[in-house]
Design an enzyme around this catalytic site. Structure first.
Site, mmCIF file in Angstrom:
data_model
loop_
_atom_site.group_PDB
_atom_site.id
_atom_site.type_symbol
_atom_site.label_atom_id
_atom_site.label_comp_id
_atom_site.label_asym_id
_atom_site.label_seq_id
_atom_site.Cartn_x
_atom_site.Cartn_y
_atom_site.Cartn_z
ATOM 1 N N ASP A 287 22.863 65.522 62.953
ATOM 2 C CA ASP A 287 23.570 65.567 61.665
ATOM 3 C C ASP A 287 24.644 64.476 61.568
ATOM 4 O OD1 ASP A 287 25.208 66.261 59.517
ATOM 5 O OD2 ASP A 287 25.687 68.268 60.260
ATOM 6 N N HIS B 229 30.460 70.348 58.934
ATOM 7 C CA HIS B 229 29.743 69.337 59.717
ATOM 8 C C HIS B 229 30.642 68.759 60.813
ATOM 9 C CE1 HIS B 229 26.334 69.141 56.875
ATOM 10 N NE2 HIS B 229 27.260 69.386 55.958
#
Lengths: 586, 586
Positions: free
Chosen positions: A228, A401
């Site tokens: 990610d 994130h």
């Protein structure tokens, strides 16, 4: 048939569940997939590498294919009138016979949103694997779309066999419960896909990103890691979700009137913290906004969100409850003009009003492109005299994130042989590549891909293969895939300068105009518009008459009229609107 | 007549210049304005309180009126096709006879951009006061607009008399040279207007915000202070511009190929630092992009920007100079699609190419609304393989506006009796109000105003008066003020769903259609568009025939056709495009 009947909740995979304690203990597990020097694993990203959105990746080894995630993207102002953007999944449809399963890492729409469209396009019910929360949200969408599907629940720690693949699911922290990453073993090699994640040392639900599993996969050998990249440009660690809870509690403690909190409807951990802070301060929780109501229902039913019935009030039953006794959780954190928050701010909400001294918390960050819309709502609220808190003023939101330090930490644990940054725009992917290089990954073994690229993993390593058909598909009203860039360009031209229409009937033989000449204008500006329209009518009529005299006809007749009108409009407005001309020859 | 002839550079004010050393020394100055208990000073913001943009404030005392700043705003996506947005300055025109002068605090377009329009609307040449840099930029704009004006240069430290006002100008740091604040004495009381400012302890041009002047005004008594709220939500101090210079120098030192730096064309301090860093690293400076070329010319001519001729290369003479020997300063920091940077990124620049390994620095922050456009350019550059630095990656930009700690510091020095936060949206103004309260200003003496509000200052204090006409005026092509919200709504509707047009000729008496029925569609989607158009034609034709049979005519005839087409389009596309219908009765 009830919506529930449409779903077949099955477990196709006969997963072996590991307890968390077992995972790290290196206990009994499948023997693994026998490696075959001739085998080749194709990794084909169909979406997610040009934007934060529409994530979708194909994993194909021999006659077996898996799909990881099937997301959508919301359009920006560059796509007027478009409702949704899907990845072009032609390749999946062409190879449907190989597709053994669709794995969904978590329930966000950029990972699930293509599913209803994909399901309609597939000729058979390919099983969809996800955690209880993920499937719960997908089920809701499928009911809306009247789509039937095979939903197969997995748990973090499960291992399943799908064709020639063995797939391990491992828990990750993210801004939605039930998020997992996947480790896929194939005859050609092993791939680790983190999904969306962060490393939260004090997660709200007690579920940590599974470091033990990462270490175990590392030991087994990770030939390719996909990770990610969303926050690769952010230095340091992303703060824990628990930090937000502390801030919310403090703000609610000190609030005098109503507290209204807008957040992402799928951010169940956030909603849990809001509810807990409300209850701790003797306030009831009110939920409003369609997706907020839906998602809290699903999450409560599935046990992810714990709010007691006694602590909830329906928005319709608010009368009589003093403002200082409620916390309202609502949609609208992105400034959507029809959302609950926007309606509250404009005094247009049916049941919830707002007054000077009330507190509003935007517990979210604007998705790029929504900044101005959010600002508009925040300013309306400020004008009413509300205390408005957004992330500029207090830590009322943290990202889901991982930041740069977290990404490097995971790279260091996994020590992948090859690396492919995913989930981001070019800049994010490149920033992540730099981090990988900093942790010791050979830069020649870092692959910066675009949607449609093919990576081929085999015993010999990783190399680029033949790209496949890819791109984007617009969903526009009922139409999927019919809206072209041409239509969008037309819309943009219309929106910049407006349009003028000419309608007239002529008799070419008699060289005369029959009936009135009609000129209409929409979205055109310039002095006195009525006057301009009259002038335009005169100009077209004169031009038409002269052209008829000269014996002009057909398309040429329309062209001279169009040109004459365009000249006039350019002269008067210095703009070039679109002109549609219909000269009817009798 | 040369452009220069159009300008009359005069000094109407006979300013008394103070040296910096004198300002703090409390030397000889005018006696000040005698206070009159019956006098009333009206402060009327016409722009700048609903947005960062179009700043304009009226100060009116008896028969004397001053205007401070005359800015514009650039439109966002909510204003399709609009070029510029001006404040509605009707009040100024109505009271033109009182207007003694227009004071411009600095040369940014949100403070100067209305001037060409205002000058055309005023019946006489009202003098415009500003520093050399400010007037230089205004002169450039006036030449483009062919506007003549009286430009009166002032220096920081000057004091001038304008009608019943005595106006002192004092230096402030900002992201453009020659920025000043103003202190206005009137018979009704004294007002301090900071203009846009920050407190930079190591300014590039050595000019500090004049603390001595602030202290002196404080001692004289500041009845009302108006101060820049842009960064009131940012805690701490805004870093010094010099920090950016250090970062730029380090990046240029380590760069291998070309270095391309996009920045605001008016940010002369930034351009100076870029040029210095280039020269220090043995690179030549190339300037490209229209406004960048213009502004560097003006700033060099006026002595604000020091680059030697030998260190400059024209973009057309680049051939033969190795990439690692140049630094290119260009426009495009806002992602403007036609700017130099965008053209370079797309390989469409006539003289400057870009290659893998080149370095690009976005030495600016995206203005709200431009985030996506900037991201698009950055991603294009990343794909080429450039090293892209923006403020997320390194301190390549700092703001020109004071943060919360600076604002509180200035409030503490000035100790105003009343306070009015300006230059910001509602949230910024409110955040600034909280800061003022924190420094000890009585909250009842803090005035949160909207454009068009009137504050009245007199011996009795400050109170709200009668609001005046205010609002916004759109500049759209040649047209100023003719574009209404209706036109914009039409454009937005067109851009969302497109438009369909119907043209037909009929004979109502004979109840028959003459010639073909023409249906055209623009910006409409839905399956096979050609097929949809055929179907639409059939539907309209059928409807028209049936209506004629029933004896329908005139507007009713058009209505049934429009309705029939709308129904069909709704059924096929679930969208409601605009429909323009012209049925010509013969």
């Amino acid at each position: 048939m009830t919506p529930e009947d449409q779903m077949e909740q099955e477990s196709f995979s006969k997963p072996r569940t590991r307890n968390a304690s077992k995972t790290t203990g290196g206990t009994r597990r499948r023997a693994g997939v026998k490696k075959n020097p001739a085998a080749k694993l194709k990794i084909i990203p169909l979406g997610g590498l040009d934007a934060i959105g529409k994530n979708m990746t194909v994993f194909e080894c021999g006659d077996d294919m898996l799909l990881v995630d099937a997301g959508l993207m919301f359009p920006d102002d560059d796509h007027p009138g478009i409702d949704l953007i899907l990845p072009d999944y032609t390749y999946v449809l062409e190879n449907e016979h190989k597709l053994r399963g669709i794995i969904i890492t978590h329930g966000h729409e950029d990972h699930t949103g293509s599913l209803p469209y994909l399901m309609k396009d597939l000729s058979r019910k390919v099983p969809i694997y996800g955690t209880k929360m993920t499937l719960g949200l997908i089920e809701g969408k499928f009911n809306e779309h009247r789509v039937k599907a095979k939903l197969a629940e997995i748990k973090a720690g499960d291992e399943i066999k799908l064709g020639g693949f063995i797939v391990d699911f491992f828990a990750v922290n993210h801004s939605i419960p039930g998020a997992v990453g996947v480790f896929m073993q194939s005859a050609a090699g092993n791939v680790l896909h983190t999904g969306d994640f962060k490393l939260d040392q004090s997660p709200i639900d007690g579920v940590h990103t599974d470091f033990g599993a990462l270490a175990r996969f590392s030991k087994m050998g990770v030939d390719l890691m996909m990770s990610d990249s969303t926050n690769a440009q952010n230095p340091n660690f992303t703060p824990s979700e628990a930090e937000v809870g502390r801030t919310l509690r403090r703000i609610i403690e000190n609030a005098k009137g109503r507290v209204i909190i807008a957040s992402f409807a799928s951010h169940i951990h956030r909603l849990q913290q809001i509810a807990d802070a409300a209850v701790a301060n003797g306030r009831k929780v009110v939920v409003t906004g369609r997706s907020m109501v839906q998602n809290t229902d699903i999450a409560r039913r599935l046990g992810y969100l714990k709010i007691q019935d006694v602590d909830l009030i329906d928005a319709y039953d608010l009368k009589g409850t003093p403002p200082e006794k409620v916390v309202i959780m609502c949609t609208g954190s992105q400034g959507e003009p029809l959302s609950a928050l926007a309606r509250i701010a404009n005094g247009e909400h049916r049941t919830i009003q707002i007054d000077q001294g009330d507190t509003v918390i935007i517990s979210a960050t604007p998705v790029p492109g929504n900044e101005k819309a959010v600002t508009r709502v925040v300013n309306s609220l400020a004008k009413i005299g509300c205390e408005v808190y957004d992330k500029k003023r207090a830590m009322v939101h943290v990202s889901g994130h991982a930041g740069a330090e977290e990404l490097k930490l995971v790279l260091s644990i996994v020590q992948p042989k090859h690396f492919m940054p995913v989930h981001g725009e070019s800049t994010h992917l490149r920033a992540h590549a730099r981090l990988a290089e900093a942790t010791g990954v050979d830069p020649r073994k870092i692959f910066l891909c675009e949607n449609g690229d093919t990576l081929e993993l085999s015993e010999a390593g990783v190399r680029f293969g033949e790209p496949v058909e890819s791109g984007i598909v617009y969903v526009d009203g009922l139409s999927v895939g019919d809206t072209s860039r041409d239509v969008l360009d037309e819309r943009q031209a219309l929106s910049n300068y407006g349009i003028a229409t000419i309608a007239a009937a002529v008799n070419v033989r008699k060289k005369q105009i029959e009936g009135p000449v009609r000129v209409e204008m929409r979205g055109i500006t310039g002095g006195d518009v009525a006057q301009l329209r009259r002038e335009a009518g005169e100009t077209v009529k004169g031009t038409l008459r002269r052209a008829l005299d000269k014996g002009t006809k057909g398309k040429d007749l329309e062209k001279v009229c169009r040109d004459a009108l365009l000249s006039l409009l350019w002269e008067r407005t210095k703009q070039r609107p679109m002109v549609v001309c219909a000269i009817i020859e009798l």
